[in-house]
Design a protein around this motif. Structure first.
Motif, PDB file in Angstrom:
ATOM      1  N   PHE A 172       0.811  -1.212   0.000  1.00 25.65           N
ATOM      2  CA  PHE A 172       0.000   0.000   0.000  1.00 25.65           C
ATOM      3  C   PHE A 172       0.847   1.266   0.000  1.00 25.65           C
ATOM      4  O   PHE A 172       0.434   2.301   0.522  1.00 25.65           O
ATOM      5  CB  PHE A 172      -0.961  -0.022   1.192  1.00 25.65           C
ATOM      6  CG  PHE A 172      -1.977  -1.124   1.096  1.00 25.65           C
ATOM      7  CD1 PHE A 172      -3.181  -0.929   0.444  1.00 25.65           C
ATOM      8  CD2 PHE A 172      -1.700  -2.385   1.617  1.00 25.65           C
ATOM      9  CE1 PHE A 172      -4.100  -1.957   0.325  1.00 25.65           C
ATOM     10  CE2 PHE A 172      -2.608  -3.414   1.509  1.00 25.65           C
ATOM     11  CZ  PHE A 172      -3.815  -3.206   0.854  1.00 25.65           C
ATOM     12  N   ALA A 173       2.041   1.153  -0.606  1.00 22.35           N
ATOM     13  CA  ALA A 173       2.902   2.328  -0.756  1.00 22.35           C
ATOM     14  C   ALA A 173       2.239   3.325  -1.695  1.00 22.35           C
ATOM     15  O   ALA A 173       1.399   2.976  -2.532  1.00 22.35           O
ATOM     16  CB  ALA A 173       4.267   1.914  -1.281  1.00 22.35           C
ATOM     17  N   THR A 174       2.631   4.569  -1.592  1.00 24.05           N
ATOM     18  CA  THR A 174       1.984   5.616  -2.382  1.00 24.05           C
ATOM     19  C   THR A 174       2.318   5.523  -3.865  1.00 24.05           C
ATOM     20  O   THR A 174       1.531   5.949  -4.713  1.00 24.05           O
ATOM     21  CB  THR A 174       2.389   6.997  -1.851  1.00 24.05           C
ATOM     22  OG1 THR A 174       3.827   7.093  -1.849  1.00 24.05           O
ATOM     23  CG2 THR A 174       1.865   7.210  -0.444  1.00 24.05           C
ATOM     24  N   ARG A 176      -1.367 -12.640  -8.984  1.00 21.71           N
ATOM     25  CA  ARG A 176      -2.445 -13.596  -9.238  1.00 21.71           C
ATOM     26  C   ARG A 176      -3.819 -12.921  -9.243  1.00 21.71           C
ATOM     27  O   ARG A 176      -4.082 -12.022  -8.454  1.00 21.71           O
ATOM     28  CB  ARG A 176      -2.454 -14.687  -8.175  1.00 21.71           C
ATOM     29  CG  ARG A 176      -1.278 -15.643  -8.227  1.00 21.71           C
ATOM     30  CD  ARG A 176      -1.484 -16.694  -7.143  1.00 21.71           C
ATOM     31  NE  ARG A 176      -0.426 -17.686  -7.095  1.00 21.71           N
ATOM     32  CZ  ARG A 176      -0.430 -18.730  -6.281  1.00 21.71           C
ATOM     33  NH1 ARG A 176      -1.449 -18.899  -5.437  1.00 21.71           N
ATOM     34  NH2 ARG A 176       0.565 -19.595  -6.287  1.00 21.71           N
ATOM     35  N   GLY A 177      -4.678 -13.404 -10.115  1.00 21.45           N
ATOM     36  CA  GLY A 177      -6.008 -12.824 -10.204  1.00 21.45           C
ATOM     37  C   GLY A 177      -6.050 -11.535 -10.980  1.00 21.45           C
ATOM     38  O   GLY A 177      -7.067 -10.835 -10.978  1.00 21.45           O
ATOM     39  N   GLY A 178      -4.963 -11.193 -11.657  1.00 19.67           N
ATOM     40  CA  GLY A 178      -4.924  -9.965 -12.444  1.00 19.67           C
ATOM     41  C   GLY A 178      -4.803  -8.709 -11.624  1.00 19.67           C
ATOM     42  O   GLY A 178      -5.164  -7.633 -12.091  1.00 19.67           O
ATOM     43  N   LEU A 179      -4.267  -8.812 -10.399  1.00 29.00           N
ATOM     44  CA  LEU A 179      -4.092  -7.630  -9.564  1.00 29.00           C
ATOM     45  C   LEU A 179      -2.921  -6.802 -10.072  1.00 29.00           C
ATOM     46  O   LEU A 179      -1.797  -7.288 -10.165  1.00 29.00           O
ATOM     47  CB  LEU A 179      -3.852  -8.026  -8.112  1.00 29.00           C
ATOM     48  CG  LEU A 179      -5.045  -8.616  -7.354  1.00 29.00           C
ATOM     49  CD1 LEU A 179      -4.624  -9.031  -5.957  1.00 29.00           C
ATOM     50  CD2 LEU A 179      -6.187  -7.619  -7.283  1.00 29.00           C
ATOM     51  N   SER A 180      -3.208  -5.558 -10.388  1.00 26.10           N
ATOM     52  CA  SER A 180      -2.175  -4.657 -10.914  1.00 26.10           C
ATOM     53  C   SER A 180      -1.468  -3.938  -9.778  1.00 26.10           C
ATOM     54  O   SER A 180      -2.045  -3.705  -8.703  1.00 26.10           O
ATOM     55  CB  SER A 180      -2.818  -3.631 -11.856  1.00 26.10           C
ATOM     56  OG  SER A 180      -1.893  -2.620 -12.210  1.00 26.10           O
ATOM     57  N   ASP A 181      -0.220  -3.568 -10.024  1.00 25.28           N
ATOM     58  CA  ASP A 181       0.515  -2.806  -9.013  1.00 25.28           C
ATOM     59  C   ASP A 181       0.197  -1.317  -9.081  1.00 25.28           C
ATOM     60  O   ASP A 181       0.764  -0.526  -8.331  1.00 25.28           O
ATOM     61  CB  ASP A 181       2.021  -3.033  -9.173  1.00 25.28           C
ATOM     62  CG  ASP A 181       2.566  -2.463 -10.478  1.00 25.28           C
ATOM     63  OD1 ASP A 181       1.760  -2.062 -11.346  1.00 25.28           O
ATOM     64  OD2 ASP A 181       3.803  -2.430 -10.636  1.00 25.28           O
ATOM     65  N   ASN A 182      -0.738  -0.930  -9.966  1.00 29.10           N
ATOM     66  CA  ASN A 182      -1.100   0.469 -10.115  1.00 29.10           C
ATOM     67  C   ASN A 182      -1.754   0.986  -8.838  1.00 29.10           C
ATOM     68  O   ASN A 182      -2.754   0.441  -8.370  1.00 29.10           O
ATOM     69  CB  ASN A 182      -2.062   0.638 -11.301  1.00 29.10           C
ATOM     70  CG  ASN A 182      -2.386   2.093 -11.587  1.00 29.10           C
ATOM     71  OD1 ASN A 182      -3.198   2.692 -10.902  1.00 29.10           O
ATOM     72  ND2 ASN A 182      -1.730   2.647 -12.585  1.00 29.10           N
ATOM     73  N   ALA A 183      -1.182   2.043  -8.271  1.00 36.44           N
ATOM     74  CA  ALA A 183      -1.677   2.561  -7.001  1.00 36.44           C
ATOM     75  C   ALA A 183      -3.075   3.139  -7.122  1.00 36.44           C
ATOM     76  O   ALA A 183      -3.898   3.041  -6.193  1.00 36.44           O
ATOM     77  CB  ALA A 183      -0.719   3.627  -6.464  1.00 36.44           C
ATOM     78  N   HIS A 184      -3.381   3.743  -8.279  1.00 35.77           N
ATOM     79  CA  HIS A 184      -4.707   4.342  -8.466  1.00 35.77           C
ATOM     80  C   HIS A 184      -5.784   3.260  -8.488  1.00 35.77           C
ATOM     81  O   HIS A 184      -6.843   3.408  -7.852  1.00 35.77           O
ATOM     82  CB  HIS A 184      -4.735   5.143  -9.763  1.00 35.77           C
ATOM     83  CG  HIS A 184      -6.053   5.819 -10.009  1.00 35.77           C
ATOM     84  ND1 HIS A 184      -6.473   6.909  -9.293  1.00 35.77           N
ATOM     85  CD2 HIS A 184      -7.054   5.540 -10.896  1.00 35.77           C
ATOM     86  CE1 HIS A 184      -7.668   7.284  -9.720  1.00 35.77           C
ATOM     87  NE2 HIS A 184      -8.043   6.462 -10.690  1.00 35.77           N
ATOM     88  N   ARG A 229      -5.533   0.260  -7.130  1.00 37.56           N
ATOM     89  CA  ARG A 229      -5.565  -0.323  -5.785  1.00 37.56           C
ATOM     90  C   ARG A 229      -6.362   0.535  -4.829  1.00 37.56           C
ATOM     91  O   ARG A 229      -7.180   0.031  -4.049  1.00 37.56           O
ATOM     92  CB  ARG A 229      -4.136  -0.485  -5.281  1.00 37.56           C
ATOM     93  CG  ARG A 229      -4.022  -1.018  -3.866  1.00 37.56           C
ATOM     94  CD  ARG A 229      -2.682  -0.645  -3.269  1.00 37.56           C
ATOM     95  NE  ARG A 229      -2.534   0.795  -3.117  1.00 37.56           N
ATOM     96  CZ  ARG A 229      -1.378   1.444  -3.007  1.00 37.56           C
ATOM     97  NH1 ARG A 229      -0.239   0.763  -3.041  1.00 37.56           N
ATOM     98  NH2 ARG A 229      -1.341   2.759  -2.867  1.00 37.56           N
ATOM     99  N   ASP A 230      -6.148   1.852  -4.873  1.00 36.76           N
ATOM    100  CA  ASP A 230      -6.779   2.751  -3.922  1.00 36.76           C
ATOM    101  C   ASP A 230      -8.250   3.007  -4.227  1.00 36.76           C
ATOM    102  O   ASP A 230      -8.950   3.644  -3.433  1.00 36.76           O
ATOM    103  CB  ASP A 230      -6.033   4.084  -3.873  1.00 36.76           C
ATOM    104  CG  ASP A 230      -4.632   3.927  -3.297  1.00 36.76           C
ATOM    105  OD1 ASP A 230      -4.380   2.881  -2.664  1.00 36.76           O
ATOM    106  OD2 ASP A 230      -3.796   4.826  -3.500  1.00 36.76           O
ATOM    107  N   TYR A 231      -8.750   2.507  -5.370  1.00 32.66           N
ATOM    108  CA  TYR A 231     -10.179   2.619  -5.651  1.00 32.66           C
ATOM    109  C   TYR A 231     -10.966   1.828  -4.604  1.00 32.66           C
ATOM    110  O   TYR A 231     -12.036   2.245  -4.170  1.00 32.66           O
ATOM    111  CB  TYR A 231     -10.473   2.082  -7.053  1.00 32.66           C
ATOM    112  CG  TYR A 231     -11.932   2.134  -7.421  1.00 32.66           C
ATOM    113  CD1 TYR A 231     -12.545   3.333  -7.780  1.00 32.66           C
ATOM    114  CD2 TYR A 231     -12.716   0.983  -7.406  1.00 32.66           C
ATOM    115  CE1 TYR A 231     -13.890   3.384  -8.114  1.00 32.66           C
ATOM    116  CE2 TYR A 231     -14.055   1.021  -7.749  1.00 32.66           C
ATOM    117  CZ  TYR A 231     -14.635   2.221  -8.098  1.00 32.66           C
ATOM    118  OH  TYR A 231     -15.963   2.261  -8.427  1.00 32.66           O
TER     119      TYR A 231
END
Length: 564
Positions: free
Chosen positions: A362-364, A377-385, A387-389
């Motif tokens: 959960f880094a900025t 896994r599961g198509g989780l992106s490292d994109n912070a935007h 993630r923070d949705y």
């Protein structure tokens, strides 16, 4: 001819005709009630279809609306007609066009012949029943319900509220105790005749006419007055979900139905061709009707439907996340403050335990997945935007998709704090916190205390709120909180405990201690922060001068067991 059938029909007339012929072929006279909602043309065609069956007749039609008196009026008229026309009948079985006999009719006749004085009807008091839905159990007998719950819901609810406000209470007729149960019964001729000919029937009918869902209480209550022997169970398998709606049986329920031992099942899907082809099945003369196995399976199904699997959300329950059956699917570990002291923490944890060790998820800037992967896994992106949705669902999905291996990630006051309450309340979370670890990062930046004072104050305030969440009364996670000074006092013991917690029975003694940053001068740095007006109390107590203890393997204390 000892068994007669009263059949209530309102739809699926092709299947209803099939069932009528099945009962009639076994020598059972059948009186059919067709709902008054059914078009006259459909009714006439249905009557014509079974006109060749001599012992099949049709009763006066009533409107059989759910929860209203019409269903009782229909069964009364059909039962009276059946008893008057066939004096040799000893038992009357109430069925519907959606019922399916599971066992040969002759077995049912034999079963009833061996119990000539027994009424089979579920009949329990309101205090003993657990399946009433809608908040009305005792009140259904003390209030009036002239309006349809389905068609006139506002009038129904408004009239209930008005009666409660005015404290209206109906008087239950003397001599009866209200009972509830399934509407599908099998009564002896004597009991059913006594109910229909009761000298107080007019008063009983007037009372039950405005009881809510009278088909679940009319016969169930009055049978208690006239029965010689009553078994409080139904010979018909009828299951209901948590909303009070009947379960529908499909082709893939065949084995389940066969194991029940019940004589009849409802409600059968009209297109369940395999069920209608298979049943009634072969002889099961020695099998007593018993639904224990099915009850357990349906209880598990209701639990799955209402609670779901841990860490897996369905859209209908998504808005009620705080009431879910666990936030996540598997145990995971959160480490806060350790990576500031041990730079290569993720690699060391992976080598010691074999778990999936992520960085700061959960880094900025982005989610730092294990191995630096851009997509997990599961198509989780490292994109912070992205993630923070929805940070909570990001963590839930990460644990769900990686539930075959223990997940571990770093957390800190510089990260997005949206999941702090989730980490506090999630019973699957094991949270290890070294408070004041952020001070080590600021010290290693090389900047003077005056330059980082405001940032230190901000990080300490954020971490303090996180600690408060972990220590709140409703926190359920496993929390291990220590100050930086306490950790540095016995670092190897703490790290061994972390390894043991993550690896479980696979854990071994630490083969190698990780390399820690050089903390020479750290105590002076903390004193400088104090001199600048910022008190780093979360770091713990450090001597103002001298070196901070280095992280080295230390011999563990020996425990000596002596003889008594």
């Amino acid at each position: 001819m000892t068994l007669g059938i009263v059949m209530l029909v309102h739809t699926a007339f092709d299947r209803a005709e099939q069932m009528i012929r099945h009962w009639a072929d076994a020598g059972c006279p059948v009186v059919v009630h067709v709902d008054r909602h059914v078009a006259q043309e459909t009714h006439d065609a249905f009557v014509t279809a079974v006109a060749d069956l001599a012992d099949v007749s049709f009763s006066r039609r009533y409107r059989g609306e759910w929860g209203m008196w019409g269903l009782i009026a229909a069964s009364q008229a059909a039962s009276r007609q059946l008893l008057d026309r066939y004096p040799q009948i000893q038992h009357v079985y109430l069925a519907s066009g959606a019922c399916l006999p599971l066992r040969p009719v002759n077995e049912l006749k034999t079963y009833l012949a061996a119990r000539p004085d027994t009424d089979f009807i579920e009949s329990v008091t309101t205090g003993d029943v657990q399946w009433t839905v809608g908040g009305l159990d005792r009140e259904r007998f003390t209030l009036r319900f002239p309006f349809s719950w389905k068609r006139q819901r506002r009038l129904f609810d408004g009239y209930v509220r008005l009666q409660r406000l005015l404290r209206v209470r109906r008087r239950i007729p003397p001599g009866i105790t209200p009972h509830l149960g399934s509407q599908w019964w099998c009564l002896t001729r004597q009991t059913l005749t006594a109910i229909l000919n009761d000298p107080r029937r007019a008063a009983f009918d007037t009372y039950f006419r405005q009881v809510w869902i009278p088909d679940e209480c009319y016969y169930q209550t009055l049978a208690r007055l006239h029965t010689r022997r009553l078994e409080s169970r139904s010979l018909t398998l009828a299951k209901f979900d948590f909303q009070g709606k009947p379960h529908i049986f499909y082709d893939d329920h065949a084995e389940l139905l066969a194991r029940s031992g019940c004589f009849v099942a409802r409600k059968i899907w009209p297109q369940a061709d395999a069920l209608f082809h298979r049943f009634p099945s072969g002889s099961q003369a020695d099998l007593e009707p018993h639904t224990g196995t099915i009850d357990r399976i349906f209880a598990q199904a209701v639990d799955r439907r209402t609670s779901g699997r841990r860490g897996l959300y369905m859209q209908s329950r998504f808005p009620f996340m705080e009431r879910e059956n666990g936030f996540t699917a598997a145990p995971y570990t959160v480490l806060q403050g350790f990576d500031a002291i041990i730079p290569d923490l993720t690699s060391w944890v992976t080598a010691q335990t074999g778990v999936v060790a992520h960085g700061h998820l959960f880094a900025t800037d982005k989610a730092h997945f294990a191995g630096g992967a851009a997509v997990y896994r599961g198509g989780l992106s490292d994109n912070a935007h992205l993630r923070d949705y929805n940070p909570k669902m990001f963590l839930t999905n990460l644990v769900w998709n990686g539930r075959d291996r223990h997940q571990c990630f770093q957390f800190g006051p510089a990260d997005n704090q949206a999941i702090k309450w989730m980490l506090a309340r999630d019973a699957h979370a094991s949270v290890w916190v070294v408070t004041g670890g952020w001070a080590v990062s600021l010290f290693c930046s090389g900047k003077p205390a005056s330059a980082v004072r405001s940032e230190a104050a901000r990080l300490q305030q954020v971490e303090s709120r996180f600690i408060s969440a972990l220590q709140s009364p409703d926190a359920r996670s496993r929390r291990h909180i220590m100050t930086l000074a306490e950790f540095l006092g016995s670092p190897v013991d703490v790290l061994q405990a972390i390894v043991d917690d993550m690896a479980g029975h696979r854990a071994t003694a630490l083969a190698q201690a990780p390399v820690m940053v050089n903390l020479d001068g750290f105590a002076v740095f903390l004193q400088d922060l104090k001199n600048q007006g910022m008190h780093p109390y979360l770091a713990g107590d450090f001597a103002p001068v001298g070196k901070v203890k280095s992280l080295q393997s230390q011999p563990r204390k020996a425990y000596v067991m002596g003889k008594k």
